[in-house]
Design an enzyme around this catalytic site. Structure first.
Site, PDB file in Angstrom:
ATOM      1  CB  ILE A  27      -0.585   0.238   1.064  1.00 57.90           C
ATOM      2  CG1 ILE A  27      -1.897  -1.184   1.157  1.00 57.90           C
ATOM      3  CG2 ILE A  27      -2.141   1.506   1.418  1.00 57.90           C
ATOM      4  CD1 ILE A  27      -2.662  -1.458   2.338  1.00 57.90           C
ATOM      5  CD  GLU A 140      -3.351  -5.721  19.866  1.00 60.29           C
ATOM      6  OE1 GLU A 140      -4.283  -5.640  20.724  1.00 60.29           O
ATOM      7  OE2 GLU A 140      -2.208  -5.548  19.791  1.00 60.29           O
ATOM      8  CD  GLU A 155       4.235   2.241  29.777  1.00 57.35           C
ATOM      9  OE1 GLU A 155       3.596   1.545  29.938  1.00 57.35           O
ATOM     10  OE2 GLU A 155       3.907   1.419  28.566  1.00 57.35           O
TER      11      GLU A 155
HETATM   12  P1  0O2 Z   1       3.058  -6.595  24.488  1.00 57.65           P
HETATM   13  O1  0O2 Z   1       4.364  -7.484  25.124  1.00 57.65           O
HETATM   14  O2  0O2 Z   1       3.213  -5.723  23.734  1.00 57.65           O
HETATM   15  O3  0O2 Z   1       2.403  -7.902  23.528  1.00 57.65           O
HETATM   16  P2  0O2 Z   1      -8.594  -6.751  26.277  1.00 57.65           P
HETATM   17  O4  0O2 Z   1      -9.085  -5.770  24.757  1.00 57.65           O
HETATM   18  O5  0O2 Z   1      -8.048  -4.909  27.791  1.00 57.65           O
HETATM   19  O6  0O2 Z   1      -8.908  -7.695  27.021  1.00 57.65           O
HETATM   20  P3  0O2 Z   1      -5.656  -6.755  25.703  1.00 57.65           P
HETATM   21  O7  0O2 Z   1      -4.921  -8.169  24.545  1.00 57.65           O
HETATM   22  O8  0O2 Z   1      -4.312  -6.394  27.229  1.00 57.65           O
HETATM   23  O9  0O2 Z   1      -6.574  -6.992  26.106  1.00 57.65           O
HETATM   24  O10 0O2 Z   1      -5.378  -5.041  24.949  1.00 57.65           O
HETATM   25  P4  0O2 Z   1      -4.715  -3.884  24.856  1.00 57.65           P
HETATM   26  O11 0O2 Z   1      -4.604  -3.242  26.500  1.00 57.65           O
HETATM   27  O12 0O2 Z   1      -5.689  -3.393  23.691  1.00 57.65           O
HETATM   28  O13 0O2 Z   1      -3.511  -4.237  25.087  1.00 57.65           O
HETATM   29  C1  0O2 Z   1      -3.088  -4.726  23.314  1.00 57.65           C
HETATM   30  C2  0O2 Z   1      -1.257  -4.686  22.955  1.00 57.65           C
HETATM   31  O14 0O2 Z   1      -1.065  -2.773  23.792  1.00 57.65           O
HETATM   32  C3  0O2 Z   1      -1.042  -4.693  24.440  1.00 57.65           C
HETATM   33  O15 0O2 Z   1      -0.125  -6.053  24.150  1.00 57.65           O
HETATM   34  C4  0O2 Z   1       0.687  -4.101  23.974  1.00 57.65           C
HETATM   35  O16 0O2 Z   1       1.105  -4.127  23.319  1.00 57.65           O
HETATM   36  C5  0O2 Z   1       0.025  -2.770  24.038  1.00 57.65           C
HETATM   37  N1  0O2 Z   1       0.150  -1.610  24.884  1.00 57.65           N
HETATM   38  C6  0O2 Z   1      -1.529  -1.437  25.707  1.00 57.65           C
HETATM   39  N2  0O2 Z   1      -1.783  -0.884  26.824  1.00 57.65           N
HETATM   40  C7  0O2 Z   1      -0.330  -0.582  26.966  1.00 57.65           C
HETATM   41  C8  0O2 Z   1       0.394   0.176  27.468  1.00 57.65           C
HETATM   42  O17 0O2 Z   1      -0.594   1.102  28.330  1.00 57.65           O
HETATM   43  N3  0O2 Z   1       2.074   0.762  27.386  1.00 57.65           N
HETATM   44  C9  0O2 Z   1       2.815  -0.063  26.020  1.00 57.65           C
HETATM   45  N4  0O2 Z   1       3.515   0.069  25.799  1.00 57.65           N
HETATM   46  N5  0O2 Z   1       1.795  -1.045  25.103  1.00 57.65           N
HETATM   47  C10 0O2 Z   1       0.586  -0.996  26.025  1.00 57.65           C
HETATM   48  P5  0O2 Z   1       0.327  -7.275  25.510  1.00 57.65           P
HETATM   49  O18 0O2 Z   1      -0.017  -8.539  25.340  1.00 57.65           O
HETATM   50  O19 0O2 Z   1      -0.380  -6.604  27.012  1.00 57.65           O
HETATM   51  O20 0O2 Z   1       2.307  -6.309  25.696  1.00 57.65           O
END
Ligand code: 0O2
Length: 267
Positions: A27, A140, A155
């Protein structure tokens, strides 16, 4: 589940990530071929590590048999944009695609997370083909600006360092810097407008010049050569002024000349 079974389970996710990286890069390339500004700056992706899947399943109390249905980010794509406005354009592009179906959207930009995290997330369904046949899985897609990505990366590594016990003063600093990121992105939006204006100007100029050159080329076939050379010299002197209005006026006049020759040939 045995390690080998995990690996087999994750294979289609790895294929989905690889395919989608190619598609999103394409794209970006399409915009570039068209000499247009691409809302996509870069794309990367990953398959969640087994240890992270296990940790998330435990944290969210998810049965290991349900990880594929209950963990949305086993396959993760990240699209980086230069400007906040580009995020909406990327979201629109994704919504219109027929090879993925948007299941859920999470807007952490309009309302950032308590940590200060900003990003737009799309959970989409995507089908891959393998020797075992088609498999539809979830991916995702995180869409964010370069500045938001910088913040999230820093962070994330601090979260890893403090393992859930981040000291208050560090959290405070991160919140402050998240606000600075919002300010930076807003200021960059002003620059974006200038880039867009410059791009529109360039595109318009290209179209006018191309129309003029086509007309001159056709006139060489039907009109007096000396007259066409005079037109060509006039065009070159206007072109040197870089005055778009004059070029546009000249283009319209030339259209009339070309049209009159066409009419003469038909008679
Ligand atoms: P990693 O290590 O990146 O794989 P939910 O919908 O809340 O039930 P989920 O999957 O926790 O479930 O959704 P959310 O909150 O949208 O988070 C998905 C991903 O977004 C996270 O994956 C992170 O990659 C990123 N993310 C969300 N919140 C934060 C944050 O506060 N700081 C940072 N740096 N990244 C964030 P994972 O599996 O948590 O982590």
């Amino acid at each position: 589940m045995e390690l080998q079974l995990w690996r087999t389970m994750l294979e289609p996710y790895s294929l989905a990530v690889d395919e989608l990286i190619v598609k999103f890069n394409h794209i970006k390339n399409e915009f570039e071929y068209l000499d247009q500004y691409s809302p996509i700056e870069s794309v990367n992706g990953r398959v969640k590590r087994i240890s992270s899947i296990l940790e998330k399943a435990q944290r969210k109390n998810i049965d290991l048999d349900d990880v594929e249905t209950k963990i949305d980010d086993i396959a993760g794509l990240r699209i980086m944009c230069r400007f906040v406005e580009d995020i909406d354009r990327v979201v629109e592009i994704i919504r219109k695609r027929s090879d993925m179906k948007v299941l859920k959207e999470k807007d952490y930009i309009t309302k950032s997370k308590v940590s200060g995290y900003q990003s737009y997330h799309i959970i989409a369904e995507y089908t891959v083909q393998s020797l075992k046949g088609p498999k539809t899985l979830k991916v995702e897609i995180q869409i964010r600006t370069l500045a938001m990505n910088f913040w999230a990366t820093v962070e994330h590594s601090l979260q890893y360092k403090y393992k859930g016990n981040m000291p208050e003063h560090v959290k405070d600093k991160l919140l402050k810097s998240a606000k600075a990121i919002v300010t930076l992105d807003n200021e960059m939006s002003v620059v974006r407008k200038e880039i867009m204006d410059a791009q529109n100007y360039y595109q318009l100029k290209t179209e006018i010049v191309s129309d003029i050159l086509t007309n001159i080329e056709n006139l060489y076939k039907v009109a007096n050569k000396r007259e066409v050379m005079k037109i060509q010299d006039e065009f070159l002197s206007i072109y040197e002024t870089d005055d778009l209005e004059r070029m546009s006026h000249f283009c319209k006049e030339l259209d009339i000349v070309a049209e009159s020759y066409r009419a003469q040939r038909i008679q």
